[in-house]
Design a protein around this motif. Sequence first.
Motif, PDB file in Angstrom:
ATOM      1  N   ASN A   7       0.871  -1.652   0.384  1.00  0.00           N
ATOM      2  CA  ASN A   7      -0.236  -0.167   0.134  1.00  0.00           C
ATOM      3  C   ASN A   7       0.900   1.259   0.185  1.00  0.00           C
ATOM      4  O   ASN A   7       2.192   1.688   0.941  1.00  0.00           O
ATOM      5  CB  ASN A   7      -0.846  -0.667   1.165  1.00  0.00           C
ATOM      6  N   ASP A  45      -1.927  -7.891   5.620  1.00  0.00           N
ATOM      7  CA  ASP A  45      -1.740  -6.165   5.266  1.00  0.00           C
ATOM      8  C   ASP A  45      -0.941  -5.289   6.128  1.00  0.00           C
ATOM      9  O   ASP A  45      -1.406  -5.301   7.532  1.00  0.00           O
ATOM     10  CB  ASP A  45      -3.624  -5.485   5.308  1.00  0.00           C
ATOM     11  N   GLU A 102      -0.799  -0.549   5.736  1.00  0.00           N
ATOM     12  CA  GLU A 102      -1.911   0.226   4.803  1.00  0.00           C
ATOM     13  C   GLU A 102      -1.421   1.205   6.345  1.00  0.00           C
ATOM     14  O   GLU A 102      -2.254   1.164   6.993  1.00  0.00           O
ATOM     15  CB  GLU A 102      -3.340  -0.349   5.229  1.00  0.00           C
ATOM     16  N   VAL A 115      -6.954  -5.513   5.778  1.00  0.00           N
ATOM     17  CA  VAL A 115      -7.549  -3.932   6.232  1.00  0.00           C
ATOM     18  C   VAL A 115      -7.724  -2.998   5.476  1.00  0.00           C
ATOM     19  O   VAL A 115      -7.969  -3.282   4.192  1.00  0.00           O
ATOM     20  CB  VAL A 115      -6.767  -3.163   6.975  1.00  0.00           C
ATOM     21  N   ALA A 116      -8.350  -1.796   5.389  1.00  0.00           N
ATOM     22  CA  ALA A 116      -9.163  -0.540   4.969  1.00  0.00           C
ATOM     23  C   ALA A 116      -9.711  -0.084   5.356  1.00  0.00           C
ATOM     24  O   ALA A 116      -9.845  -0.085   6.809  1.00  0.00           O
ATOM     25  CB  ALA A 116     -10.686  -1.305   3.753  1.00  0.00           C
TER      26      ALA A 116
END
Length: 685
Positions: A363, A482, A484, A575-576
């Motif tokens: 990311n 992830d 990010e 994740v976001a």
Amino acid sequence: MTPDNRTLLPMLGHTRGKRSPVTCALKCDNACSKAVCNTSANEYFRDIVSAQMTRRSALGLGAAGALSAAVVAFGGVDTAMAGPVPTGHPARHGRLEFDPIKPVDAAIDVFDVPEGFEWTPIIRWGDPLFRHTPDFDFDDQSPRAQAQQFGYNNDYTDILRSKNGKKAVLVCNHEYVNPGIMFPAAPGTTAEERRRRNIFRQAVGLSVVELERQKKGTPWEYIRGGRRNRRITLDTEFELTGPVAGSELVKTRRDQRGRFVEGTLGNCSGGTTPWGTVLSGEENFNGFFRTQGTSPEDRRYGLENKATSMGWEQEDARFDARAERFANEPNRFGYIVEIDPENPDSTPRKHTSMGRFKHEGANVIVADNGHVVAYMGDDERFDYLYKFVSKRKYRKNNRRHNMTLLTEGDLYVARFTGTSDDEIDGSGDVPSDGGFDGTGRWLPLVKDGTSHVPGMSVEQVLVHTRLAADQVGPTKMDRCEDVEPSLKSGKIYVACTNNSQRGTSGQAAADEVNPRSENRDGHIVEITEHRGGHSGDRFTWDLLMLCGDPAQGDATYFSGFPAEKVSPISCPDNVAFDTRGNLWISTDGAPSGIGYNDGLFKVTVEGSDRGKVEQFLSVPRDGETCGPVIHDEESMVFVAVQHPGEDGSFTDLRSRFPDYVPAEARPGPGEVRAPRPSVVQVYRP
Ligand code: FEO
Ligand code: CA
Ligand code: CA
């Protein structure tokens, strides 16, 4: 995998909650049943100067740089597609308010959403992408049809919207396949086995699919025959970029110049760049190759001399790397790949500057000095956290230039130091200073085009990155998935999914950043870049949470938020963020005890509710929640449901997701009978 060799499941009886031993076999080549790959003696050294910095002052210093970087990042979305909505001005409907759902027992096959929401699949495994593509037919599959249909086991997903919100392009990874539930019966003949192996080659990779809808906030439909629709498979040509392109280390009989690679493998998570391309991580590539298995390089990457579960080495010599002519073929996988969803004729690229390991994803954020920084995890027990800093600077509205940024730059690996390392006993008890926190350094592996690893060239560092990192003393982590950066705060969130061997005999002990022995539920690390901002080499860190189920007595921590008020959560994976900067976490493995289905959780990271975990949805039986994509300003959420019904077989399906055809309606000609991995949209009707 046939029903017969389903008995060859070394993880049977050893998985957490509902984590399936089939997933372990097909996705990760049973990595957790094997010896730990990282046998290096590296122990990180206390950074005495950094450790003296108090937690409070360190965080204060880091935040200023982070915020200015976030502004640059928002200004920098230069694609025709709208990227993240600037979070300084929350949209009117941007709350995505919901009452958390209760966890769903792992024996139940249901897709559950909060009251007031509905869900529908946008696209399923096998859905035709092009005008003349055959419709999906469970009973009549072929390599040619699959090459033009949506792939299997969707993982990383993004939906890039046009400015008017009526069109979009969906980009999706297809990590691996589940042979035991993809067909109505076992193969029967060797010819059929071979045909299926060719179907699997076309079912992995990526898909690019155009979407359309009547207006913002309403459900999407995919466009069969969309201009940008594309399948990327094991037969798609990729270009190697960076210092390793043309190197002796990647030349093979079929590519004597070492510049082009057939296909991509193990595409797990990913990220979308500020210039509108999509990155994808080649993760468990090792399980697809048969090698001599004796070199330090093979052992460090889990490459073995045994028949692979896919069996591609039986027809395609490059997957049998025991032979000299293809000995380098595995060196051509394990990279971050970049694809341009705008141009279906573009050649996707593998960026060797970003190192080679079991890349979960990458990311990107634009640092306040204009360099772009990519954060990356190596998803294996006791492996490391990395970052890449581009040599060149980001230029707003210059997409062609920005597409070169990941080809050249510096590569670092992370070392963490705790403020209370001497108090950590593996129990997960909170240290006396009130939290798990400390300082850290980014240790250079390659900087200014020069290797910083004694005895290794730049090319060697970038191909055998794990062995290079072992030499500089990074921190052994509990499987970084992830990683990010929040575009709102600039802080970086690292999902450490689990590590049941932490603190066991002969393995690294618990430390403050991985504070639980036999860590089966995982945790989230929050990093604040300090000196030099995102492109610098110092940071501070906290743990946002230690996951688990407080109601079942697990040792958990939620940044001081009352444990009795959170949804139980285990094994964080993807994740976001939403437009308000809340962290959304999808899981792969559910809490202990009775076992729950995987889900998607909203986590508040700022303010008095920091650490509050609320479950938004639950995916069907045996499935893993991937994606996720949060368009909270439209009250819409998207997830990719991977491996639904994976523990079933040809004759005993455990999930009917997503179409839930009742048993009495089956089987008709062409009737859908298998569970189908699908991308799902959740919305308010
Ligand atoms: Fe494919 Fe690390 O999950
Ligand atoms: Ca993952
Ligand atoms: Ca993500």
